[in-house]
Design a protein around this motif. Sequence first.
Motif, short mmCIF file in Angstrom:
data_model
loop_
_atom_site.label_atom_id
_atom_site.label_comp_id
_atom_site.label_asym_id
_atom_site.label_seq_id
_atom_site.Cartn_x
_atom_site.Cartn_y
_atom_site.Cartn_z
N PRO A 211 17.44 -3.90 -94.50
CA PRO A 211 17.00 -2.60 -93.98
C PRO A 211 16.15 -2.78 -92.73
O PRO A 211 15.64 -3.87 -92.46
CB PRO A 211 16.17 -2.04 -95.14
N LEU A 212 16.01 -1.70 -91.99
CA LEU A 212 15.19 -1.73 -90.77
C LEU A 212 14.41 -0.43 -90.67
O LEU A 212 15.00 0.66 -90.73
CB LEU A 212 16.05 -1.91 -89.53
N THR A 213 13.11 -0.53 -90.50
CA THR A 213 12.27 0.65 -90.33
C THR A 213 12.19 1.03 -88.85
O THR A 213 12.00 0.17 -87.99
CB THR A 213 10.85 0.39 -90.86
N THR A 214 12.34 2.32 -88.60
CA THR A 214 12.21 2.84 -87.24
C THR A 214 11.00 3.76 -87.19
O THR A 214 10.83 4.63 -88.06
CB THR A 214 13.46 3.64 -86.83
N TYR A 215 10.17 3.58 -86.19
CA TYR A 215 8.96 4.38 -86.01
C TYR A 215 9.16 5.29 -84.79
O TYR A 215 9.89 4.94 -83.85
CB TYR A 215 7.75 3.47 -85.78
N PHE A 216 8.49 6.43 -84.82
CA PHE A 216 8.64 7.34 -83.69
C PHE A 216 7.36 8.13 -83.43
O PHE A 216 6.51 8.30 -84.32
CB PHE A 216 9.81 8.31 -83.92
N LYS A 217 7.26 8.59 -82.21
CA LYS A 217 6.18 9.48 -81.77
C LYS A 217 6.83 10.63 -81.04
O LYS A 217 7.74 10.43 -80.22
CB LYS A 217 5.23 8.73 -80.84
N ILE A 218 6.40 11.87 -81.34
CA ILE A 218 6.97 13.06 -80.71
C ILE A 218 5.86 13.87 -80.06
O ILE A 218 4.80 14.08 -80.66
CB ILE A 218 7.72 13.94 -81.74
N ARG A 219 6.11 14.32 -78.84
CA ARG A 219 5.17 15.20 -78.14
C ARG A 219 5.91 16.44 -77.65
O ARG A 219 7.00 16.33 -77.09
CB ARG A 219 4.53 14.48 -76.95
N PHE A 220 5.29 17.60 -77.85
CA PHE A 220 5.82 18.87 -77.37
C PHE A 220 4.98 19.36 -76.20
O PHE A 220 3.81 18.97 -76.03
CB PHE A 220 5.80 19.92 -78.48
N ASN A 221 5.57 20.27 -75.42
CA ASN A 221 4.82 20.91 -74.34
C ASN A 221 4.21 22.23 -74.79
O ASN A 221 3.65 22.98 -73.97
CB ASN A 221 5.71 21.15 -73.12
N THR A 222 4.33 22.53 -76.08
CA THR A 222 3.79 23.78 -76.62
C THR A 222 3.22 23.49 -78.01
O THR A 222 3.68 22.56 -78.68
CB THR A 222 4.91 24.85 -76.70
N PRO A 223 2.22 24.24 -78.44
CA PRO A 223 1.60 23.95 -79.74
C PRO A 223 2.54 24.12 -80.92
O PRO A 223 3.51 24.87 -80.88
CB PRO A 223 0.46 24.98 -79.80
N ILE A 224 2.24 23.40 -81.98
CA ILE A 224 2.98 23.46 -83.24
C ILE A 224 2.34 24.51 -84.14
O ILE A 224 1.14 24.44 -84.42
CB ILE A 224 2.98 22.08 -83.94
N ALA A 225 3.13 25.47 -84.57
CA ALA A 225 2.58 26.53 -85.43
C ALA A 225 2.53 26.08 -86.89
O ALA A 225 1.57 26.38 -87.61
CB ALA A 225 3.44 27.79 -85.30
N ALA A 226 3.57 25.38 -87.36
CA ALA A 226 3.61 24.96 -88.76
C ALA A 226 4.66 23.89 -88.94
O ALA A 226 5.58 23.74 -88.12
CB ALA A 226 3.92 26.15 -89.67
N ILE A 227 4.50 23.11 -90.00
CA ILE A 227 5.51 22.12 -90.40
C ILE A 227 5.85 22.38 -91.86
O ILE A 227 4.97 22.48 -92.71
CB ILE A 227 4.98 20.68 -90.24
N VAL A 228 7.15 22.48 -92.13
CA VAL A 228 7.60 22.76 -93.49
C VAL A 228 8.48 21.60 -93.96
O VAL A 228 9.43 21.22 -93.27
CB VAL A 228 8.40 24.07 -93.56
N GLU A 229 8.15 21.03 -95.12
CA GLU A 229 8.98 19.97 -95.70
C GLU A 229 9.84 20.58 -96.80
O GLU A 229 9.35 21.32 -97.65
CB GLU A 229 8.13 18.85 -96.28
N ASP A 230 11.13 20.24 -96.78
CA ASP A 230 12.05 20.76 -97.78
C ASP A 230 12.06 19.85 -99.01
O ASP A 230 12.25 18.63 -98.88
CB ASP A 230 13.46 20.85 -97.18
N ASN A 231 11.89 20.42 -100.17
CA ASN A 231 11.82 19.62 -101.40
C ASN A 231 13.16 18.96 -101.74
O ASN A 231 13.19 17.89 -102.34
CB ASN A 231 11.37 20.49 -102.58
N GLN A 232 14.26 19.60 -101.34
CA GLN A 232 15.57 19.07 -101.70
C GLN A 232 16.00 17.94 -100.76
O GLN A 232 16.35 16.85 -101.21
CB GLN A 232 16.60 20.20 -101.67
N THR A 233 16.00 18.20 -99.47
CA THR A 233 16.50 17.21 -98.51
C THR A 233 15.42 16.24 -98.05
O THR A 233 15.73 15.18 -97.50
CB THR A 233 17.06 17.92 -97.27
N LYS A 234 14.15 16.62 -98.25
CA LYS A 234 13.00 15.84 -97.77
C LYS A 234 12.94 15.79 -96.25
O LYS A 234 12.27 14.93 -95.67
CB LYS A 234 13.04 14.40 -98.32
N ASN A 235 13.61 16.75 -95.61
CA ASN A 235 13.56 16.84 -94.16
C ASN A 235 12.52 17.88 -93.74
O ASN A 235 11.95 18.58 -94.57
CB ASN A 235 14.94 17.15 -93.59
N TYR A 236 12.32 17.98 -92.41
CA TYR A 236 11.18 18.76 -91.91
C TYR A 236 11.63 19.78 -90.87
O TYR A 236 12.47 19.49 -90.00
CB TYR A 236 10.15 17.84 -91.27
#
Length: 768
Positions: A211-236
């Motif tokens: 296996p190989l772990t990939t790390y990331f950093k994300i920057r937006f040009n506008t503020p983040i209002a909310a982050i929602v994690e899905d219980n089924q897919t575990k995606n965001y």
Amino acid sequence: MVKTNKTILWHIVTIMILVLCLTSCEEKKVTETPYVDLVYPQLDTENSRWFFFSSANRPFGMVNLSPDTEIDGAWGSGYRYKVDTVRGFSHVHAWQMSGLSVMPVISSKERDSSIFTDFYSSFNHDKEVITPGYHYLELERYGIKTELTSTKRVGFHKYTYEKDVKTRSVLLNLNTVLGPNENIDGVLKKDSNMELSGSFIMTPTKRRPKPLTTYFKIRFNTPIAAIVEDNQTKNYLVILNDTSDPILMKVGISYTSIDNAEINIDTELPHWNFSKTVEDSKLEWNTLLSRIQVEGGSEQDQRRFYTDLWHALQGRRIISDVNGAYPDNTGAQFKIGQIPLTEQGSPKFNQYNSDSFWGAQWTINTLWGLAYPDIMHEFSQSLMQYYKDGGLIPRGPSGGNYTNVMTGASSTPFIVSAIQKGIVNEQLDTIYAALKKNHMPGGIMGKAGYEHFTDLGGGLQYYLDKGYVPWPLPENNEGIHLDGAGQTLEYAYQDFTLAQLAKKLDKKEDVSYFEKRASNYRNVFNDESGWMQAKNVDGEWSKDFDPYVYEHGFVESNAAQSTWFVPHDLEGLSSLMGGKEKAVEKLNAQFVKAEELNFTSGNSHESELHPEYRRIPVNLGNQPSIQTPFVFNKLGRPDLTQYWTRKVVEKAFSGLAPNTGYNGDEDQGLMGSLNVLYKIGLFQLNGGTEDNPEYQIGSPIFNKVTIELHPKYYDGGKFTIEAKNNGPTNIYSSTPIFNGTELPNFSIRHLDIVNGGELQLNMKNSAN
């Protein structure tokens, strides 16, 4: 006297200014010539595979950002032209690696809970723009105009939503099937009002065993209002603040740490100017493409040529960070490696992910050695870094680890060629010892394709004891490509290349030893059948032999195709066939028959298994027989080399459409490189591995070809091929002339080329 000196000084200054002006104008002209605009990225995308297609990326970039229309499997995945549905924009399209799929959407979890499983969108090619370094398309479901570009290690997104949209969001699919593997254990963290970070794991594949772990950093040009994690897919789902401005998003990745992902962004993309990044990418591509300038031919010829050249700089990917940190997965435990630094503190080279160098002796060996010696040098250093870390030079590394892709010790010809051309000239004894280790028991040569835990499938001990690899092998083992006759031919050629380096280093005993092994090809030539043929462990020829049966003891080929896999001793091979005339007659008959199928086994790699296509006598759509048109040259018939290379280019490698191009088997620049070499009329049959390597001269399709020689490696400035009176019917050349000297053997040496000059070919419509 003073006045005279002043006058002389004034003249000198004036001349220097003029020279500088001319040089500047010339550089500006080359830079501004839009070679990059001739590239057609959609070529052969109906037959695409995960790492095949590129758009928003830089040369060999860690990030290869593009839309995915199919996401399941290494083959038939990625960007598939006929599929009109976008399933995400992912950042990693590499050999046995995938990752970080994102999708701009219009949704808030509260309003639409199904967005995590129902987010695909149709798009229309009529509203799509693709150029090297840039991709634009419109997501019809959401009315979002998407634009993609990148630096080497950072993806840069621009999403323009319709004005009345209130729920601008970006879906991060960190846990998903994606190409050759799955992304699992994806996590996301909010670092600040406009920043995110996280990681995920690429699951192992049959080829990449860890296996190989990939790390990331994300920057937006506008503020983040909310982050929602899905219980089924575990995606965001990342919900952004309402804004009328386009959304800009930077995504930096690293295989070592989040901190290094952030450093990659800070170093490579400190600004938010999307247009500038697109232009910078275009300039970088154009600078590389301009190293070979062609004149003449049709517009389609030129477009296809620069698309081929672009492919030659594709596929293989950087895996090291800007500071030189890289993933080392060669040992029992994962560790972070560090590339040696220069006095200025920058890495001396990059570390790479790469498909096999199987067949590279006839493709990138020559092309990179001519026009891109800096790239060849860097890849050689990267391969040696794997040796320092894991004890073996890989033939195709992925995720910082060995994959044992394909067969043999295919990196040997590549590195030996780099040494013989003067590109690599340090620590030669160390390099030789590393290469020799691969050719001995316990080395890479002894491993079959994807054989990770044993070294029986390569049949090396039989090769050493009996002089050939049996087919079938008596042992039970895990590998594939267990095709003894084909393995024997590869090993013999690769042993020849190692003998050339031993000769250079005055290792007399090793020269004799490996030259003897290089003659093992004779042990699989059947005098009665007139073909290379598989033998079993008892030395008996394969029964019910048919030279056109696919993979009957031959690696991804048949006996007819692989019989000519003796690039190091065509004199010896022709003697086995009864002399050069008989050899020419035999090979020419194969080409006549192969022309009926346009010289390839269909238009996709899988077609080689088709009952008709698999019986083709010469297959220019896969590596084992791609050198065959130039065999005529060494057999004293350069006219047939000229004739058949032109025919092959015309029928197999001139198309410019999504359903044609490389027959679906563009192994990370190998077929693109082959096309370039056919079209400029230069080729190296033995991979450029002898002292002062020889190039065979063919029939260029252009009136003039100019290769800008890299000043750090070569002193000649430019090498030019001028084909006078060239045209579709004038395909034959009278005796070539280089710098006033005739070349009756239709060959030229490496030192002559890199010292600069002009090769003149007077083209005519008959060989007489």
